[in-house]
Design a protein around this motif. Structure first.
Motif, PDB file in Angstrom:
ATOM      1  N   ASN A 162       0.798  -1.234   0.000  1.00 45.97           N
ATOM      2  CA  ASN A 162       0.000   0.000   0.000  1.00 45.97           C
ATOM      3  C   ASN A 162       0.827   1.279   0.000  1.00 45.97           C
ATOM      4  O   ASN A 162       0.391   2.319   0.493  1.00 45.97           O
ATOM      5  CB  ASN A 162      -0.966   0.034   1.201  1.00 45.97           C
ATOM      6  CG  ASN A 162      -1.838  -1.187   1.296  1.00 45.97           C
ATOM      7  OD1 ASN A 162      -1.763  -1.941   2.263  1.00 45.97           O
ATOM      8  ND2 ASN A 162      -2.666  -1.420   0.289  1.00 45.97           N
ATOM      9  N   ASP A 166      -3.363   4.354  -3.326  1.00 49.15           N
ATOM     10  CA  ASP A 166      -4.346   4.741  -4.331  1.00 49.15           C
ATOM     11  C   ASP A 166      -3.909   5.981  -5.109  1.00 49.15           C
ATOM     12  O   ASP A 166      -4.740   6.764  -5.579  1.00 49.15           O
ATOM     13  CB  ASP A 166      -5.714   4.975  -3.688  1.00 49.15           C
ATOM     14  CG  ASP A 166      -6.870   4.708  -4.647  1.00 49.15           C
ATOM     15  OD1 ASP A 166      -6.670   3.962  -5.624  1.00 49.15           O
ATOM     16  OD2 ASP A 166      -7.966   5.255  -4.430  1.00 49.15           O
ATOM     17  N   ASP A 205      -2.013  -1.251  -5.062  1.00 47.35           N
ATOM     18  CA  ASP A 205      -1.899  -0.027  -4.266  1.00 47.35           C
ATOM     19  C   ASP A 205      -0.444   0.330  -3.969  1.00 47.35           C
ATOM     20  O   ASP A 205      -0.177   1.165  -3.106  1.00 47.35           O
ATOM     21  CB  ASP A 205      -2.671  -0.222  -2.955  1.00 47.35           C
ATOM     22  CG  ASP A 205      -3.259   1.071  -2.436  1.00 47.35           C
ATOM     23  OD1 ASP A 205      -3.288   2.060  -3.195  1.00 47.35           O
ATOM     24  OD2 ASP A 205      -3.669   1.108  -1.271  1.00 47.35           O
TER      25      ASP A 205
END
Length: 213
Positions: A162, A166, A205
């Motif tokens: 991650n 995004d 991500d």
């Protein structure tokens, strides 16, 4: 990435094991935030990276429904051990049953609690670590790295999930606590004296691969 291209990739990589298909489906049926589950492509990459590193001792921060742990365990050499830490105590029965039913379940040890509190005692008892996978509270990635570092073997590999968040890490207008924390982590490891190489893969991500000196 377009849906069409993603479908093409999934059709042309190693198939997802039935065990992990079941975990993925169960996650989407029964859990909030199912997007946190690693999924087919990332699972095959975790297995592949584990095969390449050939670690004997692995620590994972953030178990969720166990998909990533099982994917990593698939790639472990015989006799290797994975210790995984999950903060949500309500997940313990589900995870314990899932790992017990797995072919590599005997090589996975589940710890329930806050990773910030458990990294040191688990590492003292079971380290040093040849590989670490960080996928817990995004606000604490830098702290996790610092806590893990004294217990990592020379030349060890750290994988962090991650790390593109995004795409928000590249958006100057994104100032929420999690985005800021991931930005700090990314900048910190890129310049850390203990780090040999850092690469960020634009996979899902964002997946950061770190090798230590």
């Amino acid at each position: 990435m377009t849906e069409q291209l993603e479908d093409y990739i999934l059709a042309n990589i190693s198939p997802e094991p039935e065990e992990l298909k079941a975990v993925y489906r169960s996650t989407y049926l029964h859990h909030l935030y199912p997007r946190m589950c690693s999924g087919h492509l990332q699972g095959r990459i975790l297995k592949l990276l584990t095969r390449m590193v050939r670690p004997r001792r692995i620590i994972e921060l953030g178990t969720f429904t166990g998909y990533s742990a099982l994917a990593i365990a698939e790639g472990m050499p015989a006799g290797a051990q994975l210790h995984t830490i999950e903060v949500d105590d309500e997940m313990e029965p589900e995870l314990a049953g899932r790992f017990a039913a797995s072919a590599r379940g005997a090589d996975i040890t589940l710890h329930i609690g806050d990773a910030l509190e458990l990294i040191a005692p688990v590492s003292v008892a079971s380290g040093p670590w040849d590989m670490a996978y960080i996928d817990a509270n995004k606000r604490h990635y830098t702290e996790y790295f610092d806590l893990l570092l004294p217990f990592m073997a020379p030349g060890a590999t750290i994988i962090a999930d991650n790390t593109l968040w995004d795409g928000k890490v590249a958006d100057p207008g994104a100032r929420d606590a999690q985005t800021e924390a991931i930005r700090r982590f990314n900048a910190y490891v890129a310049r850390h004296e203990a780090v040999d190489t850092v690469a960020i893969l634009p996979l899902r991500d964002g997946l950061t691969l770190i090798t230590l000196r």
